[in-house]
Structures are given as C-alpha cells and as structure tokens.
Design an enzyme around this catalytic site. Structure first.
Site, PDB file in Angstrom:
ATOM      1  CB  THR A   1      -0.960  -0.012   1.702  1.00  0.00           C
ATOM      2  OG1 THR A   1      -1.517   1.527   0.945  1.00  0.00           O
ATOM      3  CG2 THR A   1      -0.323  -0.814   2.498  1.00  0.00           C
TER       4      THR A   1
ATOM      5  NE  ARG B   1      -4.707  30.394  -8.486  1.00  0.00           N
ATOM      6  CZ  ARG B   1      -5.519  31.150  -8.089  1.00  0.00           C
ATOM      7  NH1 ARG B   1      -5.957  31.976  -7.352  1.00  0.00           N
ATOM      8  NH2 ARG B   1      -5.321  32.534  -9.172  1.00  0.00           N
TER       9      ARG B   1
ATOM     10  CG  ASP C   1      -3.122   4.432   2.980  1.00  0.00           C
ATOM     11  OD1 ASP C   1      -2.613   5.366   0.756  1.00  0.00           O
ATOM     12  OD2 ASP C   1      -4.053   3.968   2.394  1.00  0.00           O
TER      13      ASP C   1
HETATM   14  O1  F6P Z   1      -5.198   2.592  -0.146  1.00  0.00           O
HETATM   15  C1  F6P Z   1      -4.491   3.445  -1.277  1.00  0.00           C
HETATM   16  C2  F6P Z   1      -5.038   4.649  -1.947  1.00  0.00           C
HETATM   17  O2  F6P Z   1      -4.449   4.893  -3.141  1.00  0.00           O
HETATM   18  C3  F6P Z   1      -5.596   5.724  -1.167  1.00  0.00           C
HETATM   19  O3  F6P Z   1      -4.634   6.192  -0.442  1.00  0.00           O
HETATM   20  C4  F6P Z   1      -6.313   6.563  -1.536  1.00  0.00           C
HETATM   21  O4  F6P Z   1      -7.556   7.013   0.139  1.00  0.00           O
HETATM   22  C5  F6P Z   1      -7.396   5.125  -1.992  1.00  0.00           C
HETATM   23  O5  F6P Z   1      -6.753   4.341  -2.268  1.00  0.00           O
HETATM   24  C6  F6P Z   1      -7.893   5.651  -3.009  1.00  0.00           C
HETATM   25  O6  F6P Z   1      -8.598   4.394  -3.873  1.00  0.00           O
HETATM   26  P1  F6P Z   1      -9.582   4.173  -5.437  1.00  0.00           P
HETATM   27  O7  F6P Z   1      -7.961   4.235  -6.127  1.00  0.00           O
HETATM   28  O8  F6P Z   1     -10.347   3.804  -5.341  1.00  0.00           O
HETATM   29  O9  F6P Z   1     -10.207   5.667  -6.025  1.00  0.00           O
END
Ligand code: F6P
Length: 364
Positions: A136, A277, A138
C-alpha cells in the site's frame, strides 16, 4: 508445488516486482506458478494465466500489475456480475475453494493491503494455505516497518511540493497540496518534511482553522509572503469529520476521501491577504515506475514469500523489520492501522524546523 498469485486492492508501484520475485524464486524450486486475474475475481471465476520465467522478465520496472487487480472482488461478499451483484453480495468462498482444489494448488500468495489480507486471513482460517505480502502507498499496515509503493508515492508527492514552490514564491500565494494516504498521514508528513512544507495537516493531528491562519500570517510577518500547505486527504478539523469524496459500493472500505484541500482554501479566504490555490495529487501518486527502494523491497518481499511457502509457514505475511525480511502472522497485521503518532520523533523534527501542524496544542 503449484502456487497461485493474486494482486488485490488499489494498484501500486512494486506489485510487478513482487510477482517477479515470487515467480522466479518458485521456478527455481521447480514449482508451477499461475497468476489469477483481477485479484480474488480470478480465484472465484477461475480466470488465470500460467507464469513462466519470460512472463515476469523485465517487469521489475513496470508500475501497476500485469495480473490486474480489483478493490471490490471479495469471495465472501461477491458483488461482481454475473456471479454476484452490488445490491445483493453473495458468499462465493466455497467456489473459491472448489477452484483452488480443481487447479490442484498447494498455496496462494495474496499481495495486497488491509482488505486483501483480511480476506486472505479468512480463507486461511477456513483451511486455504495462504501467504500474504503487504502492499500500500499509505504505509498504514501494522506488523511491518514499511510497505512497498510508499516510497514511490512519497517521491511523487515530494516532487510536487518542490515544484509548486516556484509559483507560490513568484506570485505570493498559498498553495495547498493534497496527498493520498486514507486514514494515515505518512505521505503528507514525509513529503512535507522532505519538500520543506510550511504547514502539514494530518488525520492524526486534527487542525484548528485559527492556527492555520496564524501560521500563514506569522510567516508573512517574517517576510515570507508565500506558504506551502501539505494536507493528507484524511485531515480533519478538531470539531468535524473527514472529507468524503465518493462512496464505492461493494468495496471493503467504501469511503473514498478527497477534497479537504478546498476546505482549507476556503477557511483561509479573506483572512490572510494572499491568494490560495489547490493541487490534488490523486492517482498520480500511485502511477509510474517504482523507485529503486520499492523495487528492492518488493523483490525481497517476493523472495521471502517463496521462502515462507517452502517452509509451509501458511497464515503468515512477509514483513520488513529492522532492515531484515521476516514472517509475521497475517492476523497480527490486519484490522489495526499503523498511524502517525502525534508524539513521534518525526513530528517533533518537523516542529523543530518551524513547520506547523495547524494545531498549537501540539508541543515540540
Ligand atoms: O489505499 C491506497 C489509496 O490510494 C488511498 O491512498 C486512497 O484513499 C485510495 O486508495 C483511493 O482508492 P481508489 O483508487 O479506489 O480511488
């Protein structure tokens, strides 16, 4: 042995490097390898490809996943048509087990984040020999110091923070850069520190409007007529919730965050005597080639996963701890997110160089 590999959840740089690492290592053991298409959809719908050495050759550099992925295919609550439906999710886990058996598989390697690994753990509990690999951008998974994909996302976010500096400085503007990260602020925190952001807003440190305004005005008073605010998509005010951009039905976590940066721009409006912005980085952070670190980490994860398979250490996930690869139980890694602690050393580091977290109650 015959093993199956799948990549689930959002794509991220380094997935192919893991697929390559597992496959090359498995082939050296003399095993047969198949790759399921689109995460658990391939397992439920018996859609797969055979993986030979030439299939994984040259993919270490490629972003995304050659196997495809899905963030809605869940064998326990299947929503994909024609077998399932979004309104009436079906438990198709028995079909997943039947396919696993018919394909004469000995083990499954599930590469994914919290959602994918939770499903892997459920399959394991019901008797499927599974090994997990944590993915991930994240960086929010427990039981590993870092996940692959994070470093690549961090580089993109830092470059964005670097690039907006020139416009902010030339025009005397406030530029708000919104990063991904879901409920964790790692991307915003590290790119904010690395890019010299003036204000960093994280889900873990709820912000106060007056403190953000004060931080911008303080800089102005010191002759710095521009400010860069790095805000994690999960950032929220002390009295309020996160900003939800979209709800995706059938996804393990249906909430898609996004848009908090516009709220920050709004709260500054008319109070700082500067224009603001907004730049929302979005999926740009998940795209493109993995960094050298992520290729290295993902290869190590893939090879370690094959080692766990060889040792029949099922129900385990590979993990990176203290600069070494190890195995931990999947159960310990899922369900509990690894978040930024407001008292973490890196938060104190940022405070020590004058960065504001938009909350004056956070002390050095
Ligand atoms: O978990 C990875 C992630 O990119 C997060 O950072 C983000 O909130 C989410 O997935 C976005 O998900 P999707 O690709 O379904 O829009």
């Amino acid at each position: 042995m015959k093993i199956g590999i799948l990549t689930g959840g959002g794509d991220c740089p380094g997935l192919n490097a893991v697929v390559r690492g597992v496959t090359k290592s498995a082939l050296q053991h003399g095993w047969e390898v198949i790759g399921f298409r689109d995460g658990y959809r391939g397992l439920v719908e018996k859609d797969f490809i055979q993986l030979h050495d030439h299939d994984v050759s040259g993919i270490i550099i490629r972003g995304g996943t050659i196997l495809g992925t899905s963030n809605t295919a869940n064998p326990f609550a299947y929503t994909l048509e024609p077998l399932g439906s979004a309104d009436k999710p079906k438990d198709l886990s028995k079909l997943a087990f039947k396919n696993f058996k018919e394909l004469e598989l000995d083990a499954l390697v599930a590469i994914g984040g919290d959602g994918t690994l939770t499903m892997a753990q459920q399959l394991y509990k019901r008797g499927m020999p599974v090994v997990g690999v944590p993915k991930t951008i994240d960086n929010d998974l427990s039981a590993t110091d870092v996940t692959f994909g994070f470093d690549s996302a961090l580089h993109v976010a830092t470059e964005a923070v670097d690039r907006v500096h020139t416009t902010a400085e030339s025009h005397n503007r406030v530029i708000i850069v919104e990063t991904m990260g879901r409920y964790a602020g790692w991307i915003a925190l590290r790119s904010g520190i690395a890019g010299g952001g003036d204000i960093i807003l994280l889900p873990e440190i709820p912000y106060r409007a007056e403190d953000i305004v004060r931080a911008v005005l303080d800089r102005k008073r010191r002759g710095k007529k521009f400010s860069i605010i790095v805000v994690a998509e999960g950032a929220r005010p002390e009295k309020g919730g996160m900003t939800v951009g979209k709800v995706v039905k059938g996804s393990p976590d249906p909430l898609r965050l996004g848009g908090v940066s516009y709220k920050i721009a709004e709260l500054l409006d008319g109070k700082i005597g500067l224009e603001s912005r907004v730049v929302v980085l979005g999926h740009v952070q998940r795209g493109g080639e993995p960094t050298a670190f992520d290729r290295w980490l993902a290869t190590g994860f893939g090879v370690k996963a094959a080692e766990l398979l060889a040792g029949k250490k099922f129900g385990q996930m590979v993990s990176f701890r203290d600069y070494g690869f190890t195995g931990v139980s999947i159960a310990a890694a899922v369900g509990k997110l690894r978040l930024v602690s407001p008292s973490a050393q890196e938060v104190r580091t940022a405070l020590a160089v004058g960065t504001s977290f938009g909350n004056s109650r956070i002390a050095k």
